[in-house]
Design a protein around this motif. Structure first.
Motif, PDB file in Angstrom:
ATOM      1  N   PRO A 131       0.792  -1.214   0.000  1.00  0.00           N
ATOM      2  CA  PRO A 131       0.000   0.000   0.000  1.00  0.00           C
ATOM      3  C   PRO A 131       0.828   1.269   0.000  1.00  0.00           C
ATOM      4  CG  PRO A 131      -0.033  -1.060   2.165  1.00  0.00           C
ATOM      5  CD  PRO A 131       0.627  -2.022   1.226  1.00  0.00           C
ATOM      6  N   THR A 132       2.065   1.206   0.437  1.00  0.00           N
ATOM      7  CA  THR A 132       2.886   2.423   0.471  1.00  0.00           C
ATOM      8  C   THR A 132       3.494   2.739  -0.890  1.00  0.00           C
ATOM      9  OG1 THR A 132       4.929   1.250   1.032  1.00  0.00           O
ATOM     10  CG2 THR A 132       3.503   1.896   2.861  1.00  0.00           C
ATOM     11  N   GLY A 133       3.470   1.780  -1.803  1.00  0.00           N
ATOM     12  CA  GLY A 133       4.066   2.001  -3.112  1.00  0.00           C
ATOM     13  C   GLY A 133       5.575   2.117  -3.073  1.00  0.00           C
ATOM     14  N   ARG A 134       6.190   1.614  -2.008  1.00  0.00           N
ATOM     15  CA  ARG A 134       7.637   1.751  -1.854  1.00  0.00           C
ATOM     16  C   ARG A 134       8.415   0.507  -2.269  1.00  0.00           C
ATOM     17  NH1 ARG A 134       7.815   4.919   3.994  1.00  0.00           N
ATOM     18  NH2 ARG A 134       6.828   6.847   3.247  1.00  0.00           N
ATOM     19  N   ALA A 135       7.716  -0.512  -2.726  1.00  0.00           N
ATOM     20  CA  ALA A 135       8.432  -1.690  -3.211  1.00  0.00           C
ATOM     21  C   ALA A 135       9.304  -1.279  -4.395  1.00  0.00           C
ATOM     22  CB  ALA A 135       7.441  -2.779  -3.616  1.00  0.00           C
ATOM     23  N   PRO A 136      10.432  -1.938  -4.585  1.00  0.00           N
ATOM     24  CA  PRO A 136      11.373  -1.506  -5.624  1.00  0.00           C
ATOM     25  C   PRO A 136      10.900  -1.804  -7.042  1.00  0.00           C
ATOM     26  CG  PRO A 136      12.136  -3.523  -4.568  1.00  0.00           C
ATOM     27  CD  PRO A 136      10.943  -3.069  -3.794  1.00  0.00           C
ATOM     28  N   GLY A 175      11.682   8.727  -7.486  1.00  0.00           N
ATOM     29  CA  GLY A 175      11.816   8.311  -6.095  1.00  0.00           C
ATOM     30  C   GLY A 175      11.773   6.812  -5.895  1.00  0.00           C
ATOM     31  N   ALA A 176      11.715   6.052  -6.998  1.00  0.00           N
ATOM     32  CA  ALA A 176      11.632   4.601  -6.878  1.00  0.00           C
ATOM     33  C   ALA A 176      12.964   4.013  -6.415  1.00  0.00           C
ATOM     34  CB  ALA A 176      11.246   3.987  -8.219  1.00  0.00           C
ATOM     35  N   GLU A 177      12.877   3.012  -5.562  1.00  0.00           N
ATOM     36  CA  GLU A 177      14.055   2.234  -5.213  1.00  0.00           C
ATOM     37  C   GLU A 177      14.364   1.316  -6.382  1.00  0.00           C
ATOM     38  OE1 GLU A 177      15.383  -1.392  -2.215  1.00  0.00           O
ATOM     39  OE2 GLU A 177      13.584  -0.205  -1.756  1.00  0.00           O
ATOM     40  N   LEU A 178      15.621   1.246  -6.786  1.00  0.00           N
ATOM     41  CA  LEU A 178      15.995   0.491  -7.981  1.00  0.00           C
ATOM     42  C   LEU A 178      16.797  -0.760  -7.649  1.00  0.00           C
ATOM     43  CD1 LEU A 178      17.137   3.334 -10.423  1.00  0.00           C
ATOM     44  CD2 LEU A 178      14.901   2.232 -10.278  1.00  0.00           C
ATOM     45  N   ILE A 179      16.509  -1.813  -8.399  1.00  0.00           N
ATOM     46  CA  ILE A 179      17.329  -3.016  -8.420  1.00  0.00           C
ATOM     47  C   ILE A 179      17.724  -3.200  -9.878  1.00  0.00           C
ATOM     48  CG2 ILE A 179      17.437  -5.498  -8.040  1.00  0.00           C
ATOM     49  CD1 ILE A 179      15.150  -5.147  -6.004  1.00  0.00           C
ATOM     50  N   VAL A 236      20.710 -16.980  -9.333  1.00  0.00           N
ATOM     51  CA  VAL A 236      19.297 -17.170  -9.678  1.00  0.00           C
ATOM     52  C   VAL A 236      18.433 -16.948  -8.438  1.00  0.00           C
ATOM     53  CG1 VAL A 236      17.564 -18.864 -10.423  1.00  0.00           C
ATOM     54  CG2 VAL A 236      19.751 -18.716 -11.608  1.00  0.00           C
ATOM     55  N   ALA A 237      18.875 -17.460  -7.309  1.00  0.00           N
ATOM     56  CA  ALA A 237      18.133 -17.286  -6.063  1.00  0.00           C
ATOM     57  C   ALA A 237      18.008 -15.812  -5.704  1.00  0.00           C
ATOM     58  CB  ALA A 237      18.824 -18.048  -4.937  1.00  0.00           C
ATOM     59  N   ARG A 238      19.090 -15.068  -5.891  1.00  0.00           N
ATOM     60  CA  ARG A 238      19.062 -13.632  -5.583  1.00  0.00           C
ATOM     61  C   ARG A 238      18.081 -12.900  -6.498  1.00  0.00           C
ATOM     62  NH1 ARG A 238      24.001  -9.542  -6.943  1.00  0.00           N
ATOM     63  NH2 ARG A 238      22.857  -7.598  -6.640  1.00  0.00           N
ATOM     64  N   HIS A 239      18.162 -13.184  -7.789  1.00  0.00           N
ATOM     65  CA  HIS A 239      17.243 -12.537  -8.726  1.00  0.00           C
ATOM     66  C   HIS A 239      15.789 -12.858  -8.385  1.00  0.00           C
ATOM     67  CE1 HIS A 239      19.896 -11.336 -12.361  1.00  0.00           C
ATOM     68  NE2 HIS A 239      20.659 -11.408 -11.285  1.00  0.00           N
ATOM     69  N   ALA A 240      15.524 -14.131  -8.094  1.00  0.00           N
ATOM     70  CA  ALA A 240      14.155 -14.548  -7.794  1.00  0.00           C
ATOM     71  C   ALA A 240      13.631 -13.862  -6.533  1.00  0.00           C
ATOM     72  CB  ALA A 240      14.100 -16.067  -7.637  1.00  0.00           C
ATOM     73  N   ALA A 241      14.483 -13.761  -5.506  1.00  0.00           N
ATOM     74  CA  ALA A 241      14.069 -13.131  -4.252  1.00  0.00           C
ATOM     75  C   ALA A 241      13.793 -11.642  -4.452  1.00  0.00           C
ATOM     76  CB  ALA A 241      15.138 -13.340  -3.186  1.00  0.00           C
ATOM     77  N   GLU A 242      14.647 -10.977  -5.230  1.00  0.00           N
ATOM     78  CA  GLU A 242      14.451  -9.547  -5.472  1.00  0.00           C
ATOM     79  C   GLU A 242      13.220  -9.300  -6.336  1.00  0.00           C
ATOM     80  OE1 GLU A 242      19.149  -8.164  -5.184  1.00  0.00           O
ATOM     81  OE2 GLU A 242      18.230  -8.513  -7.143  1.00  0.00           O
ATOM     82  N   LEU A 243      12.998 -10.156  -7.317  1.00  0.00           N
ATOM     83  CA  LEU A 243      11.824 -10.003  -8.166  1.00  0.00           C
ATOM     84  C   LEU A 243      10.538 -10.180  -7.372  1.00  0.00           C
ATOM     85  CD1 LEU A 243      10.768  -9.549 -11.037  1.00  0.00           C
ATOM     86  CD2 LEU A 243      10.958 -12.017 -11.418  1.00  0.00           C
ATOM     87  N   ALA A 244      10.570 -11.057  -6.395  1.00  0.00           N
ATOM     88  CA  ALA A 244       9.384 -11.293  -5.565  1.00  0.00           C
ATOM     89  C   ALA A 244       8.982 -10.055  -4.767  1.00  0.00           C
ATOM     90  CB  ALA A 244       9.634 -12.463  -4.618  1.00  0.00           C
ATOM     91  N   GLU A 245       9.920  -9.147  -4.540  1.00  0.00           N
ATOM     92  CA  GLU A 245       9.638  -7.928  -3.789  1.00  0.00           C
ATOM     93  C   GLU A 245       9.309  -6.739  -4.695  1.00  0.00           C
ATOM     94  OE1 GLU A 245       9.437  -7.664  -0.450  1.00  0.00           O
ATOM     95  OE2 GLU A 245       9.649  -9.846  -0.490  1.00  0.00           O
ATOM     96  N   ALA A 246       9.487  -6.893  -5.993  1.00  0.00           N
ATOM     97  CA  ALA A 246       9.349  -5.756  -6.913  1.00  0.00           C
ATOM     98  C   ALA A 246       7.897  -5.459  -7.251  1.00  0.00           C
ATOM     99  CB  ALA A 246      10.129  -6.039  -8.195  1.00  0.00           C
ATOM    100  N   ARG A 247       7.600  -4.161  -7.408  1.00  0.00           N
ATOM    101  CA  ARG A 247       6.261  -3.757  -7.844  1.00  0.00           C
ATOM    102  C   ARG A 247       6.196  -3.551  -9.346  1.00  0.00           C
ATOM    103  NH1 ARG A 247       6.269   2.330  -7.899  1.00  0.00           N
ATOM    104  NH2 ARG A 247       8.160   3.002  -6.827  1.00  0.00           N
ATOM    105  N   ALA A 248       7.354  -3.440  -9.977  1.00  0.00           N
ATOM    106  CA  ALA A 248       7.411  -3.287 -11.429  1.00  0.00           C
ATOM    107  C   ALA A 248       8.706  -3.877 -11.941  1.00  0.00           C
ATOM    108  CB  ALA A 248       7.299  -1.817 -11.822  1.00  0.00           C
ATOM    109  N   LEU A 249       8.671  -4.299 -13.201  1.00  0.00           N
ATOM    110  CA  LEU A 249       9.847  -4.879 -13.845  1.00  0.00           C
ATOM    111  C   LEU A 249      10.028  -4.194 -15.194  1.00  0.00           C
ATOM    112  CD1 LEU A 249      12.056  -7.089 -14.233  1.00  0.00           C
ATOM    113  CD2 LEU A 249      10.231  -8.572 -15.132  1.00  0.00           C
ATOM    114  N   VAL A 250      11.252  -3.759 -15.462  1.00  0.00           N
ATOM    115  CA  VAL A 250      11.605  -3.192 -16.761  1.00  0.00           C
ATOM    116  C   VAL A 250      12.671  -4.094 -17.375  1.00  0.00           C
ATOM    117  CG1 VAL A 250      12.468  -1.192 -18.031  1.00  0.00           C
ATOM    118  CG2 VAL A 250      11.130  -0.856 -15.923  1.00  0.00           C
TER     119      VAL A 250
END
Length: 212
Positions: free
Chosen positions: A4-9, A49-53, A90-104
């Motif tokens: 709800p905060t829209g702060r996911a990366p 203001g987005a957090e980036l990965i 692969v594990a790192r990418h998968a874990a970070e993607l699970a937290e992301a609100r958008a993917l480019v």
């Protein structure tokens, strides 16, 4: 689970072998359009203001190969959690993607398909997560493809077919719960490069949660 905060990366994944980041000793390679676009995307997302990965697959040496022992059943898409256990990256990418609100995702159109390293990323990271509904926060997917003049000409000769677009719209997009997928195709010989990059900036704003 929503954010709800829209702060996911926002996660940015790019692939092109001519990468300034991937250059080793000696003079860096000339920047590809993919790298130029990636710079504009990250600047626009940072300004929002987005957090980036950020992941440059070539620079990281991402292994695209899905080996047989990661497939317990030949009819399975990918083995349950085995790819993540075998490869820490692969594990790192998968874990970070699970937290992301958008993917480019940024990559060239090579013969109507992504580069092999990006195809491997789809096989090992994105598709297993989408199919198993492990991306509860992911709302928007922006795909940016670059295309050379000869590739554009071959598409016209084939009746404007777009096999790469089919991969993203049909194979990937149909599994995206929100259905919010946007795709841009950028010609490498565009006369007005700044207009092209301005469109990239606007699309990046949409990925970050802005209007279309």
């Amino acid at each position: 689970m929503s954010d709800p905060t829209g702060r996911a990366p926002v996660m940015v994944v790019l692939s092109h072998p001519r990468s300034l980041h991937a250059s080793g000793a000696g003079a860096p390679s000339p920047a590809s359009l993919v790298q130029t676009v990636a710079g504009r995307v990250t600047a626009a997302l940072g300004s929002s203001g987005a957090e980036l990965i950020i992941h440059d697959l070539y620079a990281e040496g991402f292994d695209p190969v899905l080996v047989s022992d990661q497939l317990p059943d030949v009819d399975d898409v990918v083995g349950e959690d085995t790819a993540e256990q075998v490869d820490p990256l692969v594990a790192r990418h998968a874990a970070e993607l699970a937290e992301a609100r958008a993917l480019v995702v940024i990559h060239p159109d090579w013969w109507g398909k992504p580069p092999a390293i990006m195809t491997g990323w789809l096989d090992r990271v994105l598709m297993p997560a989408l199919v198993r509904q492990r991306l509860p926060r992911l709302r928007r997917l922006l795909v940016i493809n670059t295309r050379t003049p000869d590739r554009t000409a071959s598409n016209h000769a084939a009746g404007d077919s777009d096999p790469l677009g089919m991969i993203w719209r049909e194979s990937v997009g149909r599994h995206l719960a929100s259905g919010q997928l946007e795709r841009m195709v950028l010609r490498t010989d565009a006369a007005d490069r700044e207009a092209l990059l301005s469109a990239v900036t606007r699309a990046s704003g949409w990925a970050a949660g802005g209007p279309r």
